[in-house]
Scaffold this active site. Structure first.
Site, short mmCIF file in Angstrom:
data_model
loop_
_atom_site.label_atom_id
_atom_site.label_comp_id
_atom_site.label_asym_id
_atom_site.label_seq_id
_atom_site.Cartn_x
_atom_site.Cartn_y
_atom_site.Cartn_z
N GLY A 108 -7.94 -20.51 -3.92
CA GLY A 108 -7.94 -21.93 -3.91
C GLY A 108 -7.83 -22.93 -2.88
O GLY A 108 -8.11 -22.47 -1.54
N ILE A 109 -6.92 -23.65 -2.74
CA ILE A 109 -6.77 -24.65 -1.69
C ILE A 109 -6.16 -24.05 -0.60
O ILE A 109 -6.41 -24.46 0.55
CB ILE A 109 -5.72 -25.96 -2.28
N GLY A 110 -5.11 -23.17 -0.80
CA GLY A 110 -4.62 -22.40 0.48
C GLY A 110 -5.44 -21.69 1.36
O GLY A 110 -5.22 -21.56 2.44
N TYR B 190 5.81 -29.81 -14.07
CA TYR B 190 4.97 -29.40 -13.02
C TYR B 190 5.12 -30.72 -12.08
O TYR B 190 5.42 -30.71 -10.91
CB TYR B 190 3.54 -29.32 -13.30
N GLY C 89 0.44 -18.95 -0.37
CA GLY C 89 -0.23 -19.34 -1.20
C GLY C 89 -2.00 -19.50 -0.90
O GLY C 89 -2.55 -20.17 -1.48
#
Length: 288
Positions: free
Chosen positions: A14-16, A163, A10
């Site tokens: 984003g964070i990845g 989630y 991922g």
């Protein structure tokens, strides 16, 4: 991280992607993993230019599909002799119950089963000092419901529900994994990134919000990035980069770290051995 090889799932945004940026800046040979080959290659080009590290390669796979994960493990084994770090960053949140082509609830498949499978498939490359970093997220509190892990009895689509349930489940799975791979010299820890405005949560459809919150959803989307700050995504990657690279955590396993890179207490439901065993058995059954 010179001489080290890492894989981040991922990691096309984003964070990845910020995790990949951080590790590549430290000198790691970095493999990005995304579903879309065009987007993955664009991310790799961007990071090569930004970090000055030419050893950044894009790979593609749908982490919700066990067949894709097995193919990925074979492809990586053909490319490298060793993997020093696996960061299971990929995650998804859905507004309604959906199942993959393999018949698995989509959030469980991506958020729990994928880290379980990749850790197992890549274990031969990780043996003898490799690190596995699994990400939790959302609000990982509350209890694990062993009879509703696949949302077969009840599904609530807002991000503070199913989630979170999968994020508690991946924590429970990680504890069991840490025990099982310790004899191979592999560590498994969980990172909490904190909150950030990422493409994943910005693009949530209106139906993902409970009816009572829907009138405020546009404001939440507009104010979120501004309240969190422009560097929120980079900050959210710090705990992952720390667990992947810091000598301070060499040999540390079965631990949970918060967004400030400090050890935190596991939620009581995660420590429950019955819950750990139930999640583990389900993952074993679903991987096929």
């Amino acid at each position: 991280m010179d001489g080290k090889t890492v894989l981040i799932t991922g990691s096309t945004g984003g964070i990845g992607k910020e995790t990949a940026r951080g590790l590549a800046t430290l000198g790691a040979t970095t493999f990005l993993l995304g579903r879309d080959p065009t987007r993955a290659e664009a991310a790799a080009r961007e990071l090569r230019a930004d970090t000055g590290n030419p050893r950044i390669t894009a790979l593609t796979a749908d982490v919700s599909r066990p067949t894709d994960l097995r193919r990925l493990a074979t492809e990586l084994a053909d490319r490298v002799e060793r993997l020093d770090v696996l960061v299971n960053n990929a995650g998804t949140s859905r507004p309604r119950r959906e199942v993959t082509a393999d018949g698995v609830e989509a959030m469980f498949a991506t958020n729990v089963l994928a880290p379980f499978m990749l850790g197992g498939e890549l274990l031969p490359l990780l043996r003898g000092g490799g690190r596995i970093v699994n990400l939790t997220g959302g609000i990982p509190k509350g209890r694990i419901d062993p009879g509703n892990l696949l949302a077969e009895r009840k599904f609530v689509g807002f991000t503070f529900s199913q989630y979170n349930h999968t994020k508690l489940a991946v924590m429970a799975m990680s504890l069991g994994f840490a025990d099982r791979v310790a004899e191979h010299g592999v560590t498994v820890n969980v990172a909490y990134p904190g909150h950030a405005s990422t493409p994943g949560n910005r693009d949530l459809p209106m139906s993902a919000f409970p009816v009572v919150y829907r009138p405020a959803a546009p404001l939440l989307r507009w104010f979120g990035p501004r309240l969190l700050g422009g560097d929120a995504v980079a900050k959210a990657s710090r705990s992952s980069v720390y667990l992947a690279s810091s000598p301070e955590v060499e040999g540390v396993t079965g631990a949970y770290f918060d967004k400030h890179c400090r050890r935190a207490k596991w939620p009581p439901s995660v420590l429950d051995q019955a819950n750990q065993d139930t999640v583990w058995r389900l993952c074993e059954r679903l991987r096929g």
